[in-house]
Design an enzyme around this catalytic site. Sequence first.
Site, mmCIF file in Angstrom:
data_model
loop_
_atom_site.group_PDB
_atom_site.id
_atom_site.type_symbol
_atom_site.label_atom_id
_atom_site.label_comp_id
_atom_site.label_asym_id
_atom_site.label_seq_id
_atom_site.Cartn_x
_atom_site.Cartn_y
_atom_site.Cartn_z
ATOM 1 N N GLY A 73 67.359 -75.922 20.555
ATOM 2 C CA GLY A 73 67.265 -76.227 19.023
ATOM 3 C C GLY A 73 68.849 -76.561 18.235
ATOM 4 O O GLY A 73 68.774 -77.082 17.368
ATOM 5 N N SER A 74 69.388 -75.408 18.410
ATOM 6 C CA SER A 74 70.588 -75.464 17.868
ATOM 7 C C SER A 74 71.441 -76.468 18.001
ATOM 8 O O SER A 74 72.203 -76.970 17.141
ATOM 9 C CB SER A 74 71.423 -73.940 18.080
ATOM 10 O OG SER A 74 70.871 -72.715 17.715
ATOM 11 N N ASN A 154 60.852 -69.460 10.724
ATOM 12 C CA ASN A 154 60.993 -68.509 11.810
ATOM 13 C C ASN A 154 60.566 -66.970 11.711
ATOM 14 O O ASN A 154 60.195 -66.442 12.405
ATOM 15 C CB ASN A 154 62.443 -68.353 12.774
ATOM 16 C CG ASN A 154 63.449 -68.400 11.962
ATOM 17 O OD1 ASN A 154 63.612 -68.902 10.761
ATOM 18 N ND2 ASN A 154 64.127 -67.339 12.187
ATOM 19 N N GLN A 182 59.816 -73.840 15.646
ATOM 20 C CA GLN A 182 58.624 -72.822 15.414
ATOM 21 C C GLN A 182 57.301 -73.586 15.310
ATOM 22 O O GLN A 182 56.307 -73.074 15.598
ATOM 23 C CB GLN A 182 58.748 -71.947 14.186
ATOM 24 C CG GLN A 182 59.986 -70.847 14.260
ATOM 25 C CD GLN A 182 60.234 -69.931 15.410
ATOM 26 O OE1 GLN A 182 58.923 -69.692 15.834
ATOM 27 N NE2 GLN A 182 61.183 -69.425 15.737
ATOM 28 N N SER A 202 62.820 -76.849 20.529
ATOM 29 C CA SER A 202 63.502 -76.101 21.570
ATOM 30 C C SER A 202 62.341 -75.574 22.635
ATOM 31 O O SER A 202 61.096 -75.519 22.157
ATOM 32 C CB SER A 202 63.973 -74.784 21.123
ATOM 33 O OG SER A 202 64.609 -73.935 22.103
ATOM 34 N N HIS A 204 62.232 -72.966 24.734
ATOM 35 C CA HIS A 204 61.768 -71.178 25.117
ATOM 36 C C HIS A 204 60.890 -70.741 24.127
ATOM 37 O O HIS A 204 60.255 -69.588 24.371
ATOM 38 C CB HIS A 204 63.132 -70.596 25.303
ATOM 39 C CG HIS A 204 63.722 -70.298 24.011
ATOM 40 N ND1 HIS A 204 63.650 -68.911 23.414
ATOM 41 C CD2 HIS A 204 64.520 -71.023 23.138
ATOM 42 C CE1 HIS A 204 64.192 -68.979 22.297
ATOM 43 N NE2 HIS A 204 65.040 -70.355 22.274
ATOM 44 N N THR A 240 75.802 -83.586 33.050
ATOM 45 C CA THR A 240 74.581 -83.690 34.268
ATOM 46 C C THR A 240 73.383 -83.070 33.641
ATOM 47 O O THR A 240 73.426 -81.756 33.197
ATOM 48 C CB THR A 240 75.016 -83.145 35.297
ATOM 49 O OG1 THR A 240 76.359 -83.586 35.906
ATOM 50 C CG2 THR A 240 74.135 -83.197 36.736
ATOM 51 N N CYS A 327 69.682 -55.937 12.677
ATOM 52 C CA CYS A 327 70.255 -54.790 13.257
ATOM 53 C C CYS A 327 70.602 -55.193 14.815
ATOM 54 O O CYS A 327 71.572 -54.873 15.215
ATOM 55 C CB CYS A 327 69.159 -53.700 13.657
ATOM 56 S SG CYS A 327 67.555 -53.949 14.577
#
Length: 398
Positions: A73-74, A154, A182, A202, A204, A240, A327
């Site tokens: 996605g990025s 997200n 999302q 994306s 994942h 590739t 964090c």
Amino acid sequence: MDKRFVYADNSATTKITAPVLEAMMPYLTDGYGNASSIYSIGMDSARAILKARETVANAIGAKTSEIYFTSGGSEADNWAIKCAADVAAKKGKKHLITTVFEHHAVLHTCQYLEKHGFDVTYIPVDEMGLVHPEDVEKAIRDDTFLVSVMFANNEIGTIQPIAEIGKICREKKVWFHTDAVQAVGNVPINVSEMNIDLLSLSGHKIHAPKGIGALYMRTGINLPNLIHGGAQERNKRAGTENVASIVGLAKAIELATADIPAKQARLSKMRDKIIAELLKIPESRLNGDPVKRLAGNVNISFRGIEGESLLLSLDLEGICASSGSACTSGSLDPSHVLLAIGLPHSTAHGSLRISLGDLNTEEDADYIIEKVPAIVGKLRAMSPLWERILRDEDIDAE
């Protein structure tokens, strides 16, 4: 109840499921041919990519020729925004519009463009985390070339009025991009009906591998390359092809979009149960719209505790979740999303995001409901901040 393992951070990433891995395996073993090669195992890879492109296109109402595979996605966000800027600058247009609480793949890209002479308008959101289409319309100028609004947030799960914003952009002849990372597989999407020109997704997030995604680019839009080198992706993206992951993405999106209403009904039932129980904890609040939100998203703030302590305590009980304080990135700053909806720093720091997915069960929900209140109580008992809250001190005025 004995300790169990509950993965409740599906907005961060998801497990590769057995059907997806099974679809990928031939291209991780004997079907390793380079899709650019003309011998048989190379041509087999090329056919697999073409079939996958068609599957991804069908899942979002696009044409096969409008799908370009990326590393995620990025990259798709960067390609859409930076390269749209390249096209627009040649026409003298250097203004784009986004929102204050986009994913950093969009925000940092916009900030990059600002350093290179572009003007960016950051639309605010209301206390529920919703973008008002009229605010987008008011912000459009003669030199506006792009509007980028995420489909679903997200962190707090709010689902934006994408079709309305898309309609405004189409009428104003401004390209409309949405980061749908999302939303894909969780919300019905039809890029044509919603007037979407560019869309990022994306793998994942929907049980495909990390490192694979796609950019939808509407016919008639011809963005220049972000990555140069070879002639892959119809001369649009060098490198590739990652055949196995492309096939995995196609299988995952096929499964994720097979029956979205049934998935929404199952997850929202668990979501609402968790929200109802956790809001019984004193000094807690739900972040995001209670209705216009992703079916699996729970985001609740608990005053008087720190998010990282909450996450570590949950982990000791076998629960994986995320927090409103960054964090994990080494930052002590609270989430920009939570600040954007008006939360004070102290409240934003004590936020918990639970994101349910296909593999979660009612028993998982019950375990979360059992453990979170006890952990919040324990952390508050050790917190000087909580004692000050009980004394009605205005900790946010400092």
